[in-house]
Write a protein that holds these residues in place. Structure first.
Motif, PDB file in Angstrom:
ATOM      1  N   ILE A  15       0.836  -1.201   0.000  1.00  0.00           N
ATOM      2  CA  ILE A  15       0.000   0.000   0.000  1.00  0.00           C
ATOM      3  C   ILE A  15       0.870   1.250   0.000  1.00  0.00           C
ATOM      4  O   ILE A  15       0.629   2.187  -0.774  1.00  0.00           O
ATOM      5  N   THR A  16       1.890   1.261   0.834  1.00  0.00           N
ATOM      6  CA  THR A  16       2.801   2.404   0.898  1.00  0.00           C
ATOM      7  C   THR A  16       3.498   2.592  -0.452  1.00  0.00           C
ATOM      8  O   THR A  16       3.651   3.718  -0.929  1.00  0.00           O
ATOM      9  N   GLY A  17       3.890   1.497  -1.079  1.00  0.00           N
ATOM     10  CA  GLY A  17       4.503   1.567  -2.400  1.00  0.00           C
ATOM     11  C   GLY A  17       3.570   2.172  -3.437  1.00  0.00           C
ATOM     12  O   GLY A  17       3.985   2.966  -4.275  1.00  0.00           O
ATOM     13  N   ALA A  18       2.289   1.809  -3.362  1.00  0.00           N
ATOM     14  CA  ALA A  18       1.299   2.375  -4.280  1.00  0.00           C
ATOM     15  C   ALA A  18       1.153   3.879  -4.055  1.00  0.00           C
ATOM     16  O   ALA A  18       1.080   4.660  -5.007  1.00  0.00           O
ATOM     17  N   CYS A  19       1.149   4.293  -2.801  1.00  0.00           N
ATOM     18  CA  CYS A  19       1.058   5.723  -2.477  1.00  0.00           C
ATOM     19  C   CYS A  19       2.284   6.471  -2.996  1.00  0.00           C
ATOM     20  O   CYS A  19       2.166   7.565  -3.565  1.00  0.00           O
ATOM     21  N   ILE A  20       3.447   5.885  -2.816  1.00  0.00           N
ATOM     22  CA  ILE A  20       4.687   6.503  -3.296  1.00  0.00           C
ATOM     23  C   ILE A  20       4.670   6.617  -4.817  1.00  0.00           C
ATOM     24  O   ILE A  20       5.079   7.637  -5.379  1.00  0.00           O
ATOM     25  N   GLU A  21       4.175   5.599  -5.504  1.00  0.00           N
ATOM     26  CA  GLU A  21       4.091   5.633  -6.962  1.00  0.00           C
ATOM     27  C   GLU A  21       3.196   6.782  -7.427  1.00  0.00           C
ATOM     28  O   GLU A  21       3.557   7.538  -8.340  1.00  0.00           O
ATOM     29  N   VAL A  22       2.033   6.936  -6.817  1.00  0.00           N
ATOM     30  CA  VAL A  22       1.133   8.031  -7.167  1.00  0.00           C
ATOM     31  C   VAL A  22       1.819   9.375  -6.908  1.00  0.00           C
ATOM     32  O   VAL A  22       1.793  10.272  -7.748  1.00  0.00           O
ATOM     33  N   HIS A  23       2.462   9.495  -5.763  1.00  0.00           N
ATOM     34  CA  HIS A  23       3.124  10.753  -5.403  1.00  0.00           C
ATOM     35  C   HIS A  23       4.294  11.048  -6.340  1.00  0.00           C
ATOM     36  O   HIS A  23       4.520  12.202  -6.719  1.00  0.00           O
ATOM     37  N   LYS A  24       5.019  10.007  -6.727  1.00  0.00           N
ATOM     38  CA  LYS A  24       6.157  10.177  -7.640  1.00  0.00           C
ATOM     39  C   LYS A  24       5.680  10.747  -8.981  1.00  0.00           C
ATOM     40  O   LYS A  24       6.332  11.612  -9.565  1.00  0.00           O
ATOM     41  N   ILE A  25       4.550  10.300  -9.449  1.00  0.00           N
ATOM     42  CA  ILE A  25       4.018  10.752 -10.734  1.00  0.00           C
ATOM     43  C   ILE A  25       3.355  12.122 -10.627  1.00  0.00           C
ATOM     44  O   ILE A  25       3.573  12.991 -11.468  1.00  0.00           O
ATOM     45  N   LEU A  26       2.561  12.341  -9.583  1.00  0.00           N
ATOM     46  CA  LEU A  26       1.776  13.575  -9.476  1.00  0.00           C
ATOM     47  C   LEU A  26       2.449  14.693  -8.689  1.00  0.00           C
ATOM     48  O   LEU A  26       2.190  15.860  -8.944  1.00  0.00           O
ATOM     49  N   GLY A  27       3.278  14.314  -7.696  1.00  0.00           N
ATOM     50  CA  GLY A  27       3.874  15.323  -6.834  1.00  0.00           C
ATOM     51  C   GLY A  27       2.851  15.929  -5.887  1.00  0.00           C
ATOM     52  O   GLY A  27       1.682  15.547  -5.886  1.00  0.00           O
ATOM     53  N   PRO A  28       3.268  16.887  -5.080  1.00  0.00           N
ATOM     54  CA  PRO A  28       2.350  17.535  -4.139  1.00  0.00           C
ATOM     55  C   PRO A  28       1.526  18.622  -4.824  1.00  0.00           C
ATOM     56  O   PRO A  28       1.805  19.003  -5.960  1.00  0.00           O
ATOM     57  N   GLY A  29       0.503  19.105  -4.115  1.00  0.00           N
ATOM     58  CA  GLY A  29      -0.202  20.301  -4.547  1.00  0.00           C
ATOM     59  C   GLY A  29      -1.537  20.107  -5.233  1.00  0.00           C
ATOM     60  O   GLY A  29      -2.152  21.077  -5.659  1.00  0.00           O
ATOM     61  N   LEU A  30      -2.012  18.877  -5.341  1.00  0.00           N
ATOM     62  CA  LEU A  30      -3.318  18.628  -5.951  1.00  0.00           C
ATOM     63  C   LEU A  30      -4.360  18.362  -4.865  1.00  0.00           C
ATOM     64  O   LEU A  30      -4.017  18.137  -3.703  1.00  0.00           O
ATOM     65  N   PHE A  31      -5.615  18.365  -5.266  1.00  0.00           N
ATOM     66  CA  PHE A  31      -6.675  18.066  -4.319  1.00  0.00           C
ATOM     67  C   PHE A  31      -6.685  16.574  -3.986  1.00  0.00           C
ATOM     68  O   PHE A  31      -6.296  15.730  -4.794  1.00  0.00           O
ATOM     69  N   GLU A  32      -7.199  16.268  -2.807  1.00  0.00           N
ATOM     70  CA  GLU A  32      -7.237  14.889  -2.306  1.00  0.00           C
ATOM     71  C   GLU A  32      -7.933  13.944  -3.286  1.00  0.00           C
ATOM     72  O   GLU A  32      -7.479  12.819  -3.486  1.00  0.00           O
ATOM     73  N   ASN A  33      -9.016  14.400  -3.930  1.00  0.00           N
ATOM     74  CA  ASN A  33      -9.769  13.494  -4.801  1.00  0.00           C
ATOM     75  C   ASN A  33      -8.942  13.024  -6.004  1.00  0.00           C
ATOM     76  O   ASN A  33      -9.151  11.926  -6.515  1.00  0.00           O
ATOM     77  N   VAL A  34      -7.987  13.824  -6.462  1.00  0.00           N
ATOM     78  CA  VAL A  34      -7.118  13.409  -7.569  1.00  0.00           C
ATOM     79  C   VAL A  34      -6.253  12.234  -7.116  1.00  0.00           C
ATOM     80  O   VAL A  34      -6.149  11.211  -7.806  1.00  0.00           O
ATOM     81  N   TYR A  35      -5.625  12.374  -5.954  1.00  0.00           N
ATOM     82  CA  TYR A  35      -4.801  11.285  -5.411  1.00  0.00           C
ATOM     83  C   TYR A  35      -5.646  10.045  -5.154  1.00  0.00           C
ATOM     84  O   TYR A  35      -5.206   8.927  -5.405  1.00  0.00           O
ATOM     85  N   HIS A  36      -6.861  10.261  -4.667  1.00  0.00           N
ATOM     86  CA  HIS A  36      -7.765   9.148  -4.372  1.00  0.00           C
ATOM     87  C   HIS A  36      -8.020   8.315  -5.633  1.00  0.00           C
ATOM     88  O   HIS A  36      -7.900   7.088  -5.603  1.00  0.00           O
ATOM     89  N   GLN A  37      -8.375   8.982  -6.716  1.00  0.00           N
ATOM     90  CA  GLN A  37      -8.683   8.261  -7.955  1.00  0.00           C
ATOM     91  C   GLN A  37      -7.458   7.539  -8.520  1.00  0.00           C
ATOM     92  O   GLN A  37      -7.563   6.416  -9.012  1.00  0.00           O
ATOM     93  N   CYS A  38      -6.305   8.177  -8.435  1.00  0.00           N
ATOM     94  CA  CYS A  38      -5.077   7.541  -8.938  1.00  0.00           C
ATOM     95  C   CYS A  38      -4.668   6.366  -8.053  1.00  0.00           C
ATOM     96  O   CYS A  38      -4.210   5.329  -8.549  1.00  0.00           O
ATOM     97  N   LEU A  39      -4.859   6.502  -6.754  1.00  0.00           N
ATOM     98  CA  LEU A  39      -4.531   5.404  -5.844  1.00  0.00           C
ATOM     99  C   LEU A  39      -5.471   4.226  -6.064  1.00  0.00           C
ATOM    100  O   LEU A  39      -5.055   3.068  -6.006  1.00  0.00           O
TER     101      LEU A  39
END
Length: 138
Positions: A15-39
């Motif tokens: 799970i942590t790896g999946a979160c890191i992958e999303v963060h690596k691609i998107l970076g900080p600064g987006l709304f929570e729902n964007v990260y949610h959908q990508c995760l």
């Protein structure tokens, strides 16, 4: 498969790896729902069973109260994932995450903040409870 502390910890790693992958691609600064959908997509790619925006039954004095308490994810019916995109964690975020874990009677929860430079070091906290400590180690 027997549910053990080791299994829960291995699942946490995925799970942590999946979160890191999303963060690596998107970076900080987006709304929570964007990260949610990508995760959600990352969990699908990893074949992890994840319930998204799961409504948690809330029992007050023996009666189910309709109050729409929702956790962001429940993965494999074992780990609550609570997502944030904020400046920093506060105790209310930790309490919310631990409450969801205890209401669902699952052994572990992960609080994730995508609005950080380094998600691995600064962007997540894990919590365990009595259900985790009662599981066999291996």
């Amino acid at each position: 498969m027997e549910i053990t502390q080791k299994y829960i910890n291995e699942l946490t790693y995925k799970i942590t790896g999946a979160c890191i992958e999303v963060h690596k691609i998107l970076g900080p600064g987006l709304f929570e729902n964007v990260y949610h959908q990508c995760l959600k997509k990352e969990f699908d790619l990893l074949n992890l069973k994840a319930k998204s925006e799961l409504e948690i039954p809330f029992n007050y004095k023996g009666e189910i109260i309709d109050c729409k308490v929702k956790c962001d994810f429940l993965v494999e019916d074992l780990i609550v994932i609570e997502l944030k995109s904020i400046v920093e964690f506060h105790n209310i975020h930790r309490a919310q995450t631990m409450n969801y874990m205890n209401l669902l009677k699952v052994p572990k929860a992960i609080l994730v903040n995508f609005n950080v430079k380094n998600l691995y070091h600064d962007g997540h906290e894990t919590f365990v409870n009595q259900y985790f400590s009662k599981l066999p180690k291996n």
